[in-house]
Scaffold this motif. Structure first.
Motif, PDB file in Angstrom:
ATOM      1  N   PRO A  85      63.970   1.412  24.692  1.00  0.00           N
ATOM      2  CA  PRO A  85      64.917   1.110  23.610  1.00  0.00           C
ATOM      3  C   PRO A  85      64.469   1.744  22.294  1.00  0.00           C
ATOM      4  O   PRO A  85      63.276   1.831  22.002  1.00  0.00           O
ATOM      5  N   ARG A  87      63.798   1.700  18.490  1.00  0.00           N
ATOM      6  CA  ARG A  87      63.493   0.666  17.503  1.00  0.00           C
ATOM      7  C   ARG A  87      63.385   1.335  16.143  1.00  0.00           C
ATOM      8  O   ARG A  87      62.339   1.896  15.796  1.00  0.00           O
ATOM      9  N   ARG A 125      71.550   6.996  21.942  1.00  0.00           N
ATOM     10  CA  ARG A 125      71.944   5.630  22.311  1.00  0.00           C
ATOM     11  C   ARG A 125      72.354   4.840  21.077  1.00  0.00           C
ATOM     12  O   ARG A 125      73.230   3.981  21.141  1.00  0.00           O
ATOM     13  N   ARG A 126      71.718   5.171  19.932  1.00  0.00           N
ATOM     14  CA  ARG A 126      72.078   4.484  18.694  1.00  0.00           C
ATOM     15  C   ARG A 126      73.166   5.220  17.922  1.00  0.00           C
ATOM     16  O   ARG A 126      74.070   4.597  17.359  1.00  0.00           O
TER      17      ARG A 126
END
Length: 235
Positions: A85, A87, A125-126
């Motif tokens: 993920p 961050r 992804r972001r």
């Protein structure tokens, strides 16, 4: 007093001295013999008891990529093991390195390359959450580029680079087309620019044919991406 009798035996001849080169030959022969003994025994009776160093490991052969030749728009390659993920407020370099090493052991791809592909997936992804781009597609593109004689970072056309390039490491420097991280990130941004969901067959093929319109090229990318993705999740 009796007179001493004269001996009738012939006098002995004195010993003939050896030629001057004989001692030198004997000395040289001894040195050669000693050297041979040392050569044969070195490593057998080491004074420190140390074992000889092991041979260097041989590089693993590249992962076999089956030639699938899927028809356009029918299927999409598998996604593979997802990158960590993203961050935004803390460093995720350690997680990315762990992931890259794990995938490298299964796919036989370089860790540095996988870090670039995984970082691009994390960024997109972001930035483009509806795109669902997998690192495996970027690895597939790089595989085909290398097979066609263009090893190294994925090469984009100058106008595409000017529009979609960005610095992958956020260090304030200008993006570099020769940097594998920047090249992977720019390619990912280009593939996701139209807003298509590349997790679907229609979206993946549309995106890839924007990158390269030749069906055989895209088929080769599909085969490589699917092979890497499959290997990354294998037990």
């Amino acid at each position: 007093m009796a007179e001493t009798a004269q001996s009738t035996e012939a006098p002995e001849h004195p010993a003939r001295p050896l030629p001057p080169y004989v001692p030198r030959l004997a000395f040289a022969g001894g040195l050669v013999l000693t050297g041979l003994i040392l050569i044969m025994t070195v490593g057998v009776n080491r004074p420190d008891g140390a074992e000889p160093p092991p041979p260097a490991p041989q590089p693993q052969p590249a992962l076999a990529v089956p030639d699938q030749k899927p028809q356009p728009g029918v299927a999409t390659p598998r996604a593979g093991l997802a990158a960590p993920p993203d961050r935004p407020t803390v460093s995720d370099a350690a997680e990315l390195e762990t992931w890259a090493n794990r995938v490298a052991a299964k796919t036989r791809l370089p860790v540095a390359d996988l870090s670039a592909y995984g970082r691009a997936e994390m960024w997109l992804r972001r930035q483009k959450p509806g795109c669902h781009l997998s690192w495996a597609t970027l690895a597939g593109i790089s595989h085909v580029e290398a097979a066609q004689g263009r090893p190294g970072p994925i090469t984009l056309e100058p106008d595409v680079w000017a529009k979609h390039s960005a610095r992958a490491t956020s260090d304030g420097k200008q993006p570099d087309p020769k940097d594998r991280d920047d090249a992977a990130f720019a390619t990912a941004r280009y593939l996701c620019a139209a807003g298509d969901d590349v997790a679907t067959p229609e979206g993946w093929w549309k995106s890839m044919r924007t990158f390269d319109s030749a069906v055989p090229y895209v088929q080769e990318v599909f085969s490589a991406a699917d092979a890497y993705a499959d290997a990354s999740v294998a037990p």
